[in-house]
Design a protein around this motif. Structure first.
Motif, mmCIF file in Angstrom:
data_model
loop_
_atom_site.group_PDB
_atom_site.id
_atom_site.type_symbol
_atom_site.label_atom_id
_atom_site.label_comp_id
_atom_site.label_asym_id
_atom_site.label_seq_id
_atom_site.Cartn_x
_atom_site.Cartn_y
_atom_site.Cartn_z
ATOM 1 N N UNK A 16 7.285 3.202 -10.029
ATOM 2 C CA UNK A 16 6.077 2.941 -10.859
ATOM 3 C C UNK A 16 6.628 2.860 -12.353
ATOM 4 N N UNK A 17 5.975 2.207 -13.139
ATOM 5 C CA UNK A 17 6.337 2.022 -14.707
ATOM 6 C C UNK A 17 5.168 2.186 -15.431
ATOM 7 N N UNK A 18 4.166 2.514 -14.971
ATOM 8 C CA UNK A 18 2.724 2.636 -15.989
ATOM 9 C C UNK A 18 1.861 3.645 -15.147
ATOM 10 N N UNK A 19 1.361 4.382 -15.924
ATOM 11 C CA UNK A 19 0.452 5.304 -15.517
ATOM 12 C C UNK A 19 -1.133 5.302 -16.336
ATOM 13 N N UNK A 20 -2.171 5.159 -15.446
ATOM 14 C CA UNK A 20 -3.507 5.180 -16.016
ATOM 15 C C UNK A 20 -4.005 6.388 -15.900
ATOM 16 N N UNK A 21 -4.993 6.814 -17.108
ATOM 17 C CA UNK A 21 -5.292 8.105 -16.833
ATOM 18 C C UNK A 21 -7.116 7.928 -16.934
ATOM 19 N N UNK A 79 0.923 -1.006 -0.085
ATOM 20 C CA UNK A 79 0.209 0.030 -0.016
ATOM 21 C C UNK A 79 0.926 1.320 0.175
ATOM 22 N N UNK A 80 1.902 1.089 0.547
ATOM 23 C CA UNK A 80 2.828 2.358 0.788
ATOM 24 C C UNK A 80 3.490 2.549 -0.362
ATOM 25 N N UNK A 81 3.650 1.441 -1.410
ATOM 26 C CA UNK A 81 4.376 1.608 -2.624
ATOM 27 C C UNK A 81 3.303 2.214 -3.425
ATOM 28 N N UNK A 82 2.165 1.796 -3.480
ATOM 29 C CA UNK A 82 1.139 2.578 -4.447
ATOM 30 C C UNK A 82 1.082 4.061 -4.000
ATOM 31 N N UNK A 83 0.916 4.318 -2.908
ATOM 32 C CA UNK A 83 0.906 5.667 -2.326
ATOM 33 C C UNK A 83 2.151 6.553 -2.881
#
Length: 359
Positions: A186-191, A177-181
């Motif tokens: 990170x190597x991908x981005x969602x829009x 969860x901390x990794x997400x926060x």
């Protein structure tokens, strides 16, 4: 030769498993019961406690001539059983403020199963002249309580050795969860709806076959800028989906805002089905079951049918099995939507309704 002493000497315990319960008996009209001859009893109704049937025997003038000046009370086993029943029991006034020794059994008493009407109790429960002057007699009535413990099994077992090392529960979900926060690595981005969410391909691919195909399989377009647009979804729903992917739990706000939880769970169920998060889908199904009501059942049933939620569908059918609920729900907008979008479900409901009327 010397012997080193073990740091944890062996230990064991003898454990008696018991069932416990109590029964309240009120004697209303005490003065009228005093005409009962010595040695004759009045019986309570039969009651079941700790797996056996019992009665309380009340002797207004003692259970035998030696105790004619006393009230006697006994607990009676009112059935025959295959084996001996071992108990500890106590009879006392319900308004007693102290444990009087004469009212308590400190020993194990045995009721022999082959002898129905086996009893335990106190011949000298209380002297009648003392009782009639006591606070226990109110408006010609008094109440007693019988506490019972039946010893079901006595076993021996080895006691666990003392623990010197305590292993805490896994905190992997917290770290992920901390990794997400933080978005580190990170190597991908969602829009989604103008908002962006950074994530990790490897984690999403490990959690969802749909993400795996999209991020590493044939669906991945070569030379892209690693920004993936997601249409037909609200940003807060995708945020909740990502949180579950990383932590296997719902966002705290999803669980606390009950007035919005049902709507969020509907959207999240659709997202879970879209990305093949089966456990999240079941979590949403379970939560939506408690929101099934007259106004919502049509919408929820349509959702269950379209996304193959068998448990949620059964819960809706159970609610609509009531003719009253069916009549009221059929007049709602959600039910009209259901009839248009899921005609096969309407056929099932009509068949169910016909069976209930013919039964």
């Amino acid at each position: 030769m010397s012997f080193a002493e073990k740091s944890s000497p062996p230990a064991s315990a003898i454990i008696a498993n018991t069932s416990r319960g109590y029964h309240i008996l009120k004697i209303d009209g005490y003065s009228l019961t005093k005409g009962t001859p010595t040695g004759e009893s009045l019986y309570s109704c039969q009651f079941t406690m700790c797996g056996y049937r019992w009665r309380i025997r009340y002797y207004p003038n003692g259970d035998r001539s030696d105790y004619a000046d006393y009230i006697s009370l006994f607990l009676m086993l009112d059935q025959t059983v295959a084996k001996e029943v071992k108990t500890k029991s106590r009879i006392r006034f319900v308004d007693s403020t102290e444990e009087h020794p004469s009212l308590t059994s400190s020993n194990v008493e045995s009721f022999h199963g082959q002898h129905r009407y086996s009893c335990w109790g106190r011949s000298k429960f209380i002297k009648r002249v003392d009782f009639e002057k006591s606070k226990h007699l109110v408006d010609d009535s008094f109440t007693v309580r019988c506490d019972l413990a039946v010893i079901n099994q006595i076993r021996s077992e080895e006691m666990p050795a003392p623990k010197f090392v305590s292993v805490p529960p896994s905190d992997l979900n917290q770290h992920l969860g901390d990794l997400l926060a933080t978005g580190k690595g990170a190597d991908v981005v969602f829009e989604i709806a103008g908002q962006t969410f950074a994530a990790h391909r490897w984690l999403l691919a490990s959690r969802s076959t749909v993400f795996r195909a999209e991020l590493f399989g044939s669906m991945k377009e070569s030379g892209t800028a690693d920004v993936i647009r997601v249409d037909d979804m609200e940003a807060q729903v995708f945020r909740a989906l990502l949180h579950f992917a990383y932590t296997d739990s719902l966002l705290p706000e999803t669980q606390t805002k009950e007035e919005e939880e049902d709507v969020m769970c509907q959207h999240l169920l659709v997202a879970a089905d879209r990305y093949s998060f089966e456990r999240l889908k079941l979590v949403c199904e379970e939560k939506l079951c408690k929101y099934i009501n007259i106004n919502a059942v049509g919408t929820i049933l349509a959702l269950a049918e379209q996304h193959h939620c068998d448990g949620l569908k059964k819960a809706c059918f159970h609610f609509l099995s009531s003719p009253t609920n069916m009549t009221a729900a059929s007049a709602t907008d959600g039910f009209q939507h259901l009839s248009r979008s899921c005609p096969s479900v309407m056929i099932q409901l009509i068949a169910m309704s016909s069976r209930s009327h013919s039964a």
